[in-house]
Scaffold this motif. Structure first.
Motif, short mmCIF file in Angstrom:
data_model
loop_
_atom_site.label_atom_id
_atom_site.label_comp_id
_atom_site.label_asym_id
_atom_site.label_seq_id
_atom_site.Cartn_x
_atom_site.Cartn_y
_atom_site.Cartn_z
N LEU A 70 2.39 27.91 10.34
CA LEU A 70 3.38 27.05 9.70
C LEU A 70 3.64 25.80 10.53
O LEU A 70 3.90 24.71 9.98
N CYS A 71 3.56 25.93 11.85
CA CYS A 71 3.69 24.75 12.72
C CYS A 71 2.54 23.78 12.49
O CYS A 71 2.76 22.56 12.42
N PHE A 72 1.32 24.30 12.38
CA PHE A 72 0.17 23.44 12.08
C PHE A 72 0.31 22.79 10.70
O PHE A 72 -0.04 21.63 10.50
N THR A 73 0.82 23.57 9.75
CA THR A 73 1.07 23.02 8.41
C THR A 73 2.02 21.84 8.47
O THR A 73 1.80 20.81 7.82
N SER A 74 3.07 21.98 9.25
CA SER A 74 4.09 20.93 9.36
C SER A 74 3.52 19.65 9.96
O SER A 74 3.80 18.55 9.49
N GLU A 75 2.67 19.82 10.99
CA GLU A 75 2.11 18.62 11.63
C GLU A 75 1.20 17.86 10.68
O GLU A 75 1.26 16.64 10.58
N THR A 76 0.35 18.60 9.96
CA THR A 76 -0.54 17.95 9.00
C THR A 76 0.24 17.29 7.88
O THR A 76 -0.10 16.19 7.43
N LEU A 77 1.31 17.94 7.45
CA LEU A 77 2.15 17.38 6.39
C LEU A 77 2.76 16.05 6.81
O LEU A 77 2.77 15.09 6.02
N ILE A 78 3.23 15.98 8.04
CA ILE A 78 3.84 14.73 8.53
C ILE A 78 2.82 13.60 8.49
O ILE A 78 3.11 12.48 8.04
N ILE A 79 1.59 13.88 8.92
CA ILE A 79 0.54 12.86 8.95
C ILE A 79 0.10 12.49 7.54
O ILE A 79 -0.02 11.31 7.19
N GLN A 80 -0.13 13.50 6.69
CA GLN A 80 -0.63 13.24 5.34
C GLN A 80 0.41 12.52 4.49
O GLN A 80 0.07 11.65 3.68
N SER A 81 1.68 12.85 4.67
CA SER A 81 2.73 12.19 3.88
C SER A 81 2.80 10.70 4.19
O SER A 81 3.15 9.89 3.32
N THR A 82 2.43 10.33 5.41
CA THR A 82 2.42 8.91 5.78
C THR A 82 1.41 8.14 4.93
O THR A 82 1.70 7.04 4.42
N SER A 83 0.21 8.71 4.75
CA SER A 83 -0.82 8.03 3.95
C SER A 83 -0.44 7.96 2.48
O SER A 83 -0.87 7.05 1.76
N ILE A 84 0.38 8.91 2.02
CA ILE A 84 0.84 8.89 0.63
C ILE A 84 1.93 7.84 0.43
O ILE A 84 1.95 7.11 -0.57
N ILE A 85 2.84 7.76 1.38
CA ILE A 85 3.93 6.79 1.28
C ILE A 85 3.39 5.36 1.27
O ILE A 85 3.96 4.47 0.62
N VAL A 86 2.28 5.11 1.98
CA VAL A 86 1.69 3.78 2.03
C VAL A 86 1.38 3.25 0.62
O VAL A 86 1.54 2.07 0.34
N ARG A 97 -1.88 -6.69 3.99
CA ARG A 97 -1.81 -7.22 5.36
C ARG A 97 -1.00 -6.33 6.30
O ARG A 97 -1.25 -6.31 7.50
N ASN A 98 -0.03 -5.59 5.76
CA ASN A 98 0.82 -4.81 6.66
C ASN A 98 0.69 -3.30 6.47
O ASN A 98 1.30 -2.53 7.21
N ARG A 99 -0.11 -2.85 5.50
CA ARG A 99 -0.17 -1.43 5.19
C ARG A 99 -0.72 -0.60 6.36
O ARG A 99 -0.38 0.58 6.51
N VAL A 100 -1.55 -1.20 7.19
CA VAL A 100 -2.21 -0.46 8.26
C VAL A 100 -1.23 -0.01 9.34
O VAL A 100 -1.47 0.98 10.04
N TRP A 101 -0.07 -0.68 9.45
CA TRP A 101 0.83 -0.40 10.57
C TRP A 101 1.55 0.93 10.44
O TRP A 101 1.96 1.52 11.44
N LEU A 102 1.72 1.44 9.24
CA LEU A 102 2.41 2.72 9.09
C LEU A 102 1.56 3.87 9.64
O LEU A 102 2.04 4.69 10.43
N SER A 103 0.29 3.91 9.25
CA SER A 103 -0.61 4.95 9.77
C SER A 103 -0.85 4.77 11.26
O SER A 103 -0.96 5.75 12.01
N THR A 104 -0.90 3.51 11.69
CA THR A 104 -1.11 3.25 13.12
C THR A 104 0.09 3.69 13.95
O THR A 104 -0.07 4.20 15.06
N SER A 105 1.29 3.51 13.41
CA SER A 105 2.50 3.85 14.18
C SER A 105 2.58 5.34 14.47
O SER A 105 2.94 5.74 15.59
N ILE A 106 2.24 6.18 13.49
CA ILE A 106 2.31 7.62 13.76
C ILE A 106 1.20 8.04 14.72
O ILE A 106 1.41 8.90 15.59
#
Length: 550
Positions: A70-86, A97-106
């Motif tokens: 479940l811990c591994f699930t949570s970490e992947t979820l945090i990363i994957q949700s970032t690409s969806i929010i973009v 021009r600015n979309r790359v910074w969200l994935s880069t920040s995490i």
């Protein structure tokens, strides 16, 4: 207290503060392992692996595997949700021009924090560090739903990356330390495989929530669908936090740090849970087996394994800093030098290759759905007169396109679960090295061939194959990396190597995003070549299948 001869009696379940006094090594001996001086038998000290082999594999181990998963699930979820929010945060003015910074920040947050979280896991205990990391994830994922603008969201995502940086490397160390050698590979692979559930959860919630015309007034902020999606993403990290708080610290870690009483409580707790269906009388008889202090390894024995000294000289800040420096220097001592050189390179290359593709999948799907073909994709990307349309397709997509994108993500994630379920039983049969190198090379070939597909169905099929096969590679690399180092170095090495991987993620996301402006053929070919090199280098590492891990 007589420390020369003592009885291990039935003890209450593990103290909630087990993670605080991290210093212990002890042994739970069965009656046939007890040596009596009166009979003239020689005492012997047990190794850490012999103590681990005495563990019964039962309900407690299944519970540990599930919560670690479940811990591994949570970490992947945090990363994957970032690409969806973009591609979903229509109200934050996200564009090409600015979309790359969200994935880069995490990725940047994870890369920075991996190093110190890993080291802290070896000092203060795996359990405590994972709990702190998950708490950070819960808080900042919750706050992200109330971001006023894109800059605020980037900052919050960076902080979320700081938390995520402690989950993966320390949980990797924690998950394998409750299992005997026979079950270690399958158990750790099963818990690692749960990372794909995070992608499934993210895609499923996005598929259900984001296309809906939801609007909930909350002060000066209107909670639209993507913000509600962010709130729903808090649930798995919160459940992980609650579940882990019910588990004790790693007995391997406690043994290495020298806290006898705490380790005895953990061992007794494991035994009590695994034998919960037995009558109490039998349980007491089993747990009152005699042990002797002379059977336990001394602190000098443990220190000599890695040329460390935990006993003295740690009172001053200078001494603590010197201790940290020595810890990382040990990774490049003669015994560990080869793997400490190769593993960071392999993690960097494989992260660069796979994450650059994974994190841009929603954007690739949105591009293809909008452009209909590869050629149109490239023409649209290069045409200045269509830049406004391109920006729209990258940031705020029509509802019907959203549904297709999230459906494709869901199918891609489900393909990973199917392949992982098939491969887990073969972990000990095929071995770590063969599975990782083979999956990496196959992934590279598939990524290289992806541009040959010129239909939406073809892109989806290639995406499913790439995600599934590369997921097997990541599962095996995580397990393999944790087994290549002893207990004293496991969390520290995981943190350092993971940090190198996250730097690869960050550079991969940036490079892929820049090259994407010219079309997606070039970035796909680049990712394929880099991943292939990583797979070849892995052939020079030792295989740890069925080996003692100290």
């Amino acid at each position: 207290m007589d420390y020369n001869h003592t009885k291990l009696r039935t003890l209450p379940s593990s103290d909630p503060n087990d993670n605080i006094g991290v210093n212990d090594r002890t042994s739970l001996l069965h009656e046939d392992q007890y040596y009596n001086d009166v009979d003239g038998c020689q005492d012997r000290r047990l190794t850490v692996d012999e103590i681990a082999e005495s563990f019964q594999c039962g309900v407690f181990q299944y519970l540990c595997c599930a919560i670690s998963g479940l811990c591994f699930t949570s970490e992947t979820l945090i990363i994957q949700s970032t690409s969806i929010i973009v591609v979903s945060a229509c109200d934050l003015n996200i564009n090409s021009r600015n979309r790359v910074w969200l994935s880069t920040s995490i990725a940047l947050g994870i890369a920075i924090s991996n190093i110190f979280w890993g080291r802290l896991g070896d000092v203060f205990g795996r359990r405590r560090i994972i709990l702190i990391s998950l708490s950070i994830n819960v808080v900042f994922t919750l706050i992200s739903a109330f971001s006023y603008n894109y800059s605020m969201l980037i900052g919050i995502t960076f902080c979320n990356g700081i938390g995520s940086g402690g989950v993966l490397p320390v949980t990797l160390a924690y998950a394998i330390e409750f299992f005997p050698r026979k079950y270690r590979g399958i158990a750790s692979s099963a818990s690692n495989a749960c990372w794909c559930l995070g992608s499934v959860y993210a895609a499923l919630m996005a598929f259900w929530i984001i296309p809906q015309p939801l609007k909930i007034a909350f002060g000066s902020i209107t909670l639209v669908s993507w913000r509600i999606f962010a709130l729903v993403c808090v649930i798995p990290p919160l459940l992980s936090l609650i579940g882990l708080s019910l588990l004790p610290n790693s007995p391997r870690f406690l043994i290495k740090r020298g806290k006898r009483e705490r380790t005895l409580r953990v061992l007794a707790t494991i035994h009590n849970i695994n034998n919960s269906r037995c009558c109490r009388r039998q349980d007491k008889q089993l747990l009152s087996t005699s042990i002797k202090l002379s059977n336990l390894p001394t602190i000098e024995d443990i220190d000599s394994d890695t040329n460390e000294n935990y006993g003295t000289g740690l009172n001053s800040s200078k001494s603590r800093i010197e201790m940290v420096v020595r810890k990382y220097a040990i990774l490049y001592s003669a015994r560990w030098r080869k793997r400490s050189i190769l593993l960071p390179i392999i993690w960097f290359l494989y992260s660069f290759s796979t994450f650059s593709v994974w994190l841009w999948l929603p954007t690739l799907f949105s591009h293809y759905i909008h452009s209909k073909s590869v050629d149109h994709f490239q023409n649209l990307s290069n045409s200045s007169q269509n830049i406004q349309t391109l920006n729209h397709s990258l940031s705020c997509i029509a509802k019907n396109h959203n549904v297709i994108i999230y459906r494709n993500l869901l199918l891609t994630s489900l393909s990973v679960i199917i392949i992982e379920a098939i491969m887990i039983p073969t972990v000990n049969l095929l071995g770590r090295r063969l599975i990782f190198s083979g999956s990496t090379i196959i992934t590279s070939i598939c990524v290289f061939c992806t541009p040959l597909a010129d239909t939406s169905t073809g892109i989806l099929v290639f995406s499913c194959i790439v995600a599934a096969v590369s997921g097997i590679g990541w599962n095996m690399l995580n397990v393999w990396t944790s087994e290549l180092y002893p207990t004293q170095l496991r969390s520290t090495s995981n943190g350092f190597i993971n940090s190198c991987g996250r730097i690869g993620v960050m550079l991969g996301v940036l490079t892929f995003g820049l090259l994407l402006q010219t079309g997606y053929k070039l970035p796909m070919i680049m990712a394929a070549v880099i991943g292939f090199v990583g797979g070849v280098l892995s052939l020079f590492l030792p295989d740890t299948t069925n080996a003692d891990i100290d």
